[in-house]
Design an enzyme around this catalytic site. Structure first.
Site, short mmCIF file in Angstrom:
data_model
loop_
_atom_site.label_atom_id
_atom_site.label_comp_id
_atom_site.label_asym_id
_atom_site.label_seq_id
_atom_site.Cartn_x
_atom_site.Cartn_y
_atom_site.Cartn_z
N LYS A 284 -28.58 -36.30 -20.05
CA LYS A 284 -27.17 -35.91 -20.15
C LYS A 284 -26.28 -37.14 -20.22
CE LYS A 284 -27.84 -31.76 -17.31
NZ LYS A 284 -27.75 -30.63 -18.23
N GLN B 281 -23.58 -33.61 -13.59
CA GLN B 281 -22.38 -33.64 -14.45
C GLN B 281 -21.39 -34.72 -14.05
OE1 GLN B 281 -22.51 -32.22 -17.15
NE2 GLN B 281 -24.11 -30.71 -16.79
N HIS C 208 -25.36 -24.87 -9.99
CA HIS C 208 -26.36 -24.61 -11.04
C HIS C 208 -27.60 -24.08 -10.32
CE1 HIS C 208 -29.47 -25.76 -13.99
NE2 HIS C 208 -28.51 -25.85 -14.88
N ASP D 32 -25.69 -32.91 -6.27
CA ASP D 32 -26.17 -32.65 -7.62
C ASP D 32 -25.17 -33.35 -8.55
OD1 ASP D 32 -26.51 -31.73 -10.16
OD2 ASP D 32 -26.75 -29.62 -9.61
N CYS E 93 -27.04 -21.11 -16.45
CA CYS E 93 -27.87 -21.31 -15.24
C CYS E 93 -26.98 -21.39 -14.00
CB CYS E 93 -28.74 -22.56 -15.35
SG CYS E 93 -29.89 -22.50 -16.70
C1 LIG Z 1 -24.73 -29.27 -12.45
C2 LIG Z 1 -26.14 -29.24 -12.97
N1 LIG Z 1 -27.15 -29.36 -12.11
C3 LIG Z 1 -28.42 -29.38 -12.50
C4 LIG Z 1 -28.75 -29.27 -13.82
C5 LIG Z 1 -30.18 -29.30 -14.23
O1 LIG Z 1 -30.44 -30.40 -15.03
P1 LIG Z 1 -31.89 -30.60 -15.66
O2 LIG Z 1 -32.14 -29.37 -16.49
O3 LIG Z 1 -31.80 -31.84 -16.46
O4 LIG Z 1 -32.83 -30.69 -14.52
C6 LIG Z 1 -27.74 -29.13 -14.77
C7 LIG Z 1 -28.04 -28.95 -16.20
O5 LIG Z 1 -27.24 -28.49 -16.97
C8 LIG Z 1 -26.39 -29.13 -14.33
O6 LIG Z 1 -25.38 -29.04 -15.19
#
Ligand SMILES: Cc1ncc(COP(=O)(O)O)c(C=O)c1O
Length: 404
Positions: A220, A197, A114, A194, A360
């Protein structure tokens, strides 16, 4: 076994006939979490760690408890390893900006990331001349599966950090983070995960994985928006300079100097998101009451059904690995239709909410899938087999009637 019928009573939006398949983007929030936040506003609305009066004491106690709940949820050694953040993005930025970088340091990341776990490293390249190496998925690339052997080849003694997603937000692929962490540590590199998910959908144990940093978002995983958490292993805490400093972060201040608090408090400068943090603690309680194993099992069965029903529809192309190798996400395109049109058609014709666009994750979308955008349906424990079936029927209609 989950009592989905009963669980769904906790989510008022679901009573309005909405079929929500966009939990990867942000999950729904159940009533017990909202009630816990309201309790703060109704009964002990005050600042934390800044007063001796009873409301401040109670608010501080509840806010502390939220840290302890998150620590327990992740199997961290102590709540002092948990920072309450705004979201995953803030957690990753805290690490990226907190470590000391010099030209020639190497960061290893992947093509699955992401932007939140990608742009931060590109910025370090621009700022300090840090070298970035990107691990690509093994063939068939559109499965998005990482090969541990590639990390063995690429991670070396110049590597300062390995930063990997635990589960892809586009393909759902689960990464072998435990083995990658071992490789990182063999070369004295830090391991950042990260977990945006993974934490909402499966049991994540930071001690078993042995990562140094792990970031995720509360919104989430049934928590409110505006909160997330960053796990920092106690042994590496001194390596991270806080992003912000100010009220709440110190042990002592003199006219010419200050010493930071030894715990994760040093990363929570200023009045924190108190209600949201308490809400995050309640979300952890909520998920634990249902049981992460039960959630995982339920979602595996939805993932299988969704994959099987959607992939057999003519004119639909699905991306990502077979369901046993991923979390419950299905990325797809319907023939030559723009994914935004597919998402709008599902909303208008069947009350179904899905995400469409680049998610993203443009490096993945462009280089792995060779597309500019895709549609994505994602489930959570409150979704049902009937809903998945409605999705596949609605998609079949769209594929039949809206394509040329
Ligand atoms: C794998 C992953 N990393 C990071 C993020 C970023 O999350 P946030 O927008 O809550 O900071 C997301 C959001 O969809 C994500 O799916």
């Amino acid at each position: 076994m989950l009592n989905t019928e009963k669980i769904r009573q906790d989510f008022p939006i679901l009573k309005k006939g909405i079929i929500y398949f966009d939990s990867t983007s942000s999950s729904l929030t159940p009533e017990p979490v909202l009630q816990k936040m309201l309790e703060f506003y109704h009964e002990y609305r005050a600042n934390v760690d800044r007063g001796v009066h009873r409301l401040s004491q109670k608010a501080s106690e509840e806010y502390e408890k939220a840290h302890a709940k998150v620590a327990d949820f992740l199997n961290a050694k102590s709540q002092n390893e948990v920072v309450i953040t705004k979201n995953t993005t803030e957690g990753i930025n805290t690490v990226a900006n907190g470590l000391q970088w010099k030209k020639g340091d190497k960061i290893v990341t992947t093509l699955l990331e992401h932007h939140s776990n990608f742009l931060v490293w590109l910025r370090l390249k621009q700022r300090y001349g840090v070298k970035i190496e990107i691990v690509k998925p093994k063939p068939p690339v559109m499965y998005g599966l990482l090969d541990v052997g590639d990390f063995e080849k690429i991670v070396d003694d110049k590597t300062k950090l390995v930063a990997v997603t635990h589960a892809s937000n586009v393909l759902g692929t689960i990464s072998p983070v435990e083995q990658i962490a071992e490789i990182a540590h063999e070369h004295d590199a830090f391991m950042l995960i990260d977990a945006a998910q993974s934490v909402p959908h499966m049991k994540v144990d930071v001690r078993k994985i042995d990562c140094d940093f792990l970031a995720f978002s509360g919104h989430k995983m049934c928590g409110p928006t505006g909160c997330g958490a960053l796990y920092i292993k106690n042994e590496v805490m001194d390596e991270i300079e806080p992003l912000n400093i100010g009220g709440g972060v110190i042990e002592d201040v003199e006219i010419n100097n200050y010493t930071l608090n030894k715990t994760s408090k040093r990363y929570e400068a200023g009045t924190p998101p108190i209600a949201e943090g308490i809400g995050l603690g309640a979300a952890v309680d909520y998920l634990q009451k249902i049981g992460m194993e039960n959630i995982e099992k339920h979602e595996k069965s939805l993932a299988k059904q969704m994959y099987e029903e959607v992939s057999e529809i003519p004119k639909i192309e699905v991306y990502g690995p077979p369901p046993q190798k991923k979390i419950s996400i299905l990325a797809f395109n319907v023939d030559n239709l723009n994914p935004h049109d597919v998402a709008l058609a599902l909303d208008v014709s069947a009350n179904i909410m899905i995400r469409s666009g680049h998610h993203c994750a443009l490096p993945l979308i462009k280089q792995v899938l060779k597309k500019s955008s895709v549609a994505r349906a994602s489930t959570y424990f409150y979704n049902t087999k009937e809903e998945v079936h409605k999705l596949s029927s609605a998609l079949r209609d769209i594929a039949e009637h809206l394509t040329q």
